[in-house]
Design a protein around this motif. Structure first.
Motif, short mmCIF file in Angstrom:
data_model
loop_
_atom_site.label_atom_id
_atom_site.label_comp_id
_atom_site.label_asym_id
_atom_site.label_seq_id
_atom_site.Cartn_x
_atom_site.Cartn_y
_atom_site.Cartn_z
N ASP A 290 33.95 17.04 -25.49
CA ASP A 290 35.15 15.72 -25.79
C ASP A 290 34.55 15.00 -27.29
O ASP A 290 34.85 14.01 -27.44
N ALA B 1 37.42 13.97 -29.31
CA ALA B 1 38.13 12.79 -28.75
C ALA B 1 37.25 11.69 -29.34
O ALA B 1 37.79 10.56 -29.51
N MET B 2 35.89 11.82 -29.33
CA MET B 2 34.90 10.75 -29.49
C MET B 2 35.13 10.38 -31.27
O MET B 2 35.26 9.00 -31.72
N GLU C 198 37.92 10.91 -32.98
CA GLU C 198 39.08 10.17 -33.12
C GLU C 198 39.14 8.67 -33.17
O GLU C 198 39.83 8.11 -33.51
N ARG C 199 38.03 8.23 -32.43
CA ARG C 199 37.80 6.71 -32.10
C ARG C 199 37.18 6.05 -33.30
O ARG C 199 37.50 4.77 -33.54
N ILE C 200 36.80 6.76 -34.33
CA ILE C 200 36.46 6.19 -35.60
C ILE C 200 37.51 5.73 -36.36
O ILE C 200 38.31 6.45 -36.72
N GLY C 201 37.55 4.26 -36.67
CA GLY C 201 38.46 3.66 -37.34
C GLY C 201 39.17 4.29 -38.73
O GLY C 201 40.32 4.69 -38.87
N THR D 49 37.60 16.85 -40.17
CA THR D 49 37.99 15.45 -40.34
C THR D 49 38.55 15.10 -41.85
O THR D 49 38.04 15.37 -42.43
N THR E 117 28.33 10.36 -33.54
CA THR E 117 29.57 10.32 -32.62
C THR E 117 29.72 11.56 -31.97
O THR E 117 30.13 11.80 -30.74
#
Length: 406
Positions: A94, A97-98, A100-103, A235, A252
C-alpha cells in the motif's frame, strides 16, 4: 650683390590612410598565396575548435533545458533499497496509496519487478541468453507520470492489463528485434506467450524503463507469480513544495523502515551529466587554445621569412622615403590580415560544425555571440603578437643594408 640662401622646407613623408595600409599589407598575401593559406589554416583550426566546442556545449545545454521544460523537474523516484544485512528491501503493497495522501503530491504511479519472469523472443532461445532485460508490472498511469511516449502501438488499458499483453522499452525492443508492433508480434515472458501491443521511446527521466518489458499488474499476479510489492514509485509534486515532499517520502512509503527506501530526483542526474559534459568541453577548449597557439607560431614564422625574403623591397621603400613607422605598419598589417583571414574562416567552420551536429542530433543550434567575438579578438591578438617582432625587425633595416643584400 649678396647671394642669400633660401632654406628649402623639409618635406614630411606622406601619411598612409587606412585603405593604403590594408592594400600594402595585402601585397605579401597576394604574392605568396599558398604560404598565406597554410599559415591562416593553423589559426582557422584553433578558432574552429574553440567555437565548435563552445557551440556544441551551449546547444547541449539548450537541449537539456528544453527536455527538462517538457518533462518537468518535479518528478521524484522512490525505490527499494537494501536492508541492514545487505539484502534487497521490500516496500509495502500500500506504499502507493499512502504517498497519494501527501497533500502536494499531484500524481503517483509505480512498477514492480517480476524477478523470475525472463524474457525471450521465442521458446527456441537458450535460457542463458536473457539479454539483460527485466519484466515489470506497471500501472496504467505510468506514461503520464514519467513523461513516456510510444513509438509504435498503444499503452496498456483496463482491458489489456488483465491479459497477456506487453509493452517494450526502447532498448528491450531493439534487443528482441522488434521494430514495430504487428498482429503477430509476440514474446515469451516466464514461459507464457505475450502479445506486444506497444514499443516506447527512450524515457529520459526513467531510463530503467528502456530495458524493461512492462505488463499489466493483474496479469503479472495471475500468470507470472508477481507478489504485488512495488519496486519503484514515481511521484509528481508541486514545484514549490518539492523539497518538503522529498523529506517525507521515505517515511511515508515504508513507515517501519524508512532507511530501506531510496529517494532521488532524476532531473539531478541529467544536470550532473551536463556538468560532466561541460568539464569535457573545458578540456577540449584547452586543446583548441593549443591549436591556436601553434597557428600563431606559424604566422610568426611566415612573417619572419617574409622579412628576410623581402629585404630588397624594404630597402627600396626606405630609399623612396618610407619611414620606419610605415614599414613597421606594413608588416604588422600583413600579420593582422593573415590572422583575420584564418580567424574568419575558423569562425565560419566552427559555426558550421555546430549547426550540422545540432541538426543531426535534433538539438537547437546555439553559438554564443561572445564565442565569435572572443574568437575574433583572440585572432587579432595572436596576429599582433606574431607580427610585432618581424615588423620591428623590418623597420630597423637601413636602406643601404637592405639593398646590398643579395
Amino acid at each position: 650683390m649678396t647671394v642669400t640662401e633660401v632654406a628649402r622646407p623639409k618635406l614630411s613623408p606622406a601619411r598612409m590612410r587606412p585603405r593604403d595600409v590594408m592594400r600594402v599589407g595585402a601585397v605579401g598575401l597576394r604574392t605568396r598565396p599558398l604560404r598565406a593559406f597554410l599559415s591562416a589554416l593553423g589559426i582557422a583550426i584553433g578558432i574552429a575548435a574553440m567555437v565548435s566546442v563552445v557551440g556544441l556545449s551551449s546547444s547541449s545545454g539548450a537541449e537539456l533545458d528544453r527536455t527538462l521544460s517538457a518533462l518537468g523537474t518535479n518528478l521524484l523516484t522512490v525505490s527499494s533499497g537494501t536492508t541492514l544485512m545487505g539484502e534487497a528491501a521490500q516496500m509495502p503493497k500500500d506504499a502507493e496509496a499512502m504517498i497519494e495522501r501527501i497533500g502536494p503530491v499531484q500524481a503517483v504511479s509505480s512498477i514492480g519487478r517480476v524477478g523470475d519472469a525472463k524474457v525471450y523472443r521465442s521458446e527456441e532461445i537458450p535460457e542463458a541468453q536473457t539479454g539483460g532485460m527485466s519484466t515489470y508490472a506497471a500501472r496504467l498511469d505510468l506514461p503520464a507520470t514519467v513523461g513516456a511516449t510510444l513509438r509504435s502501438g498503444t499503452w496498456l488499458n483496463a482491458a489489456t492489463e488483465r491479459y497477456p499483453a506487453a509493452v517494450l522499452g526502447s532498448s528491450a525492443a531493439r534487443r528482441l528485434g522488434v521494430g514495430s508492433v504487428g498482429p503477430d508480434t509476440q514474446v515469451v515472458i516466464g514461459g507464457v506467450r505475450f502479445a506486444v501491443v506497444g514499443v516506447m521511446n527512450p524515457v529520459a527521466l526513467a531510463t530503467e524503463l528502456d530495458s524493461a518489458v512492462l505488463v499489466g499488474w493483474p496479469v503479472a499476479e495471475s500468470r507470472l507469480g508477481f507478489d504485488g510489492h512495488p519496486t519503484t514509485l514515481y511521484t509528481r509534486s508541486e514545484e514549490s513544495k518539492l523539497e518538503a515532499v522529498r523529506q517525507v517520502l521515505a517515511g511515508t512509503a515504508n513507515p517501519e523502515a524508512p532507511n530501506e527506501v531510496d529517494v532521488s530526483r532524476p532531473s539531478d542526474a541529467l544536470a550532473a551529466k551536463q556538468a560532466t559534459s561541460q568539464a569535457f568541453a573545458n578540456l577540449l577548449l584547452g586543446v583548441g587554445a593549443v591549436a591556436l597557439l601553434v597557428g600563431g607560431v606559424g604566422v610568426a614564422n611566415t612573417m619572419v621569412i617574409s622579412v628576410l625574403e623581402r629585404r630588397a623591397e624594404i630597402g627600396l621603400r626606405r630609399s623612396l622615403g618610407a619611414t620606419r613607422g610605415q614599414v613597421r605598419t606594413q608588416f604588422l598589417a600583413e600579420s593582422l590580415l593573415l590572422s583575420a583571414l584564418g580567424g574568419g574562416g575558423g569562425i565560419l567552420l566552427g559555426t558550421g560544425v555546430t549547426m550540422g551536429y545540432a541538426l543531426y542530433s535534433g538539438w537547437p543550434s546555439v553559438v554564443p555571440a561572445w564565442a565569435t567575438v572572443g574568437g575574433l579578438a583572440a585572432t587579432l591578438a595572436i596576429g599582433a603578437a606574431a607580427g610585432l617582432y618581424p615588423a620591428v625587425r623590418a623597420s630597423r633595416l637601413s636602406p643601404t643594408e637592405a639593398l646590398s643584400t643579395p
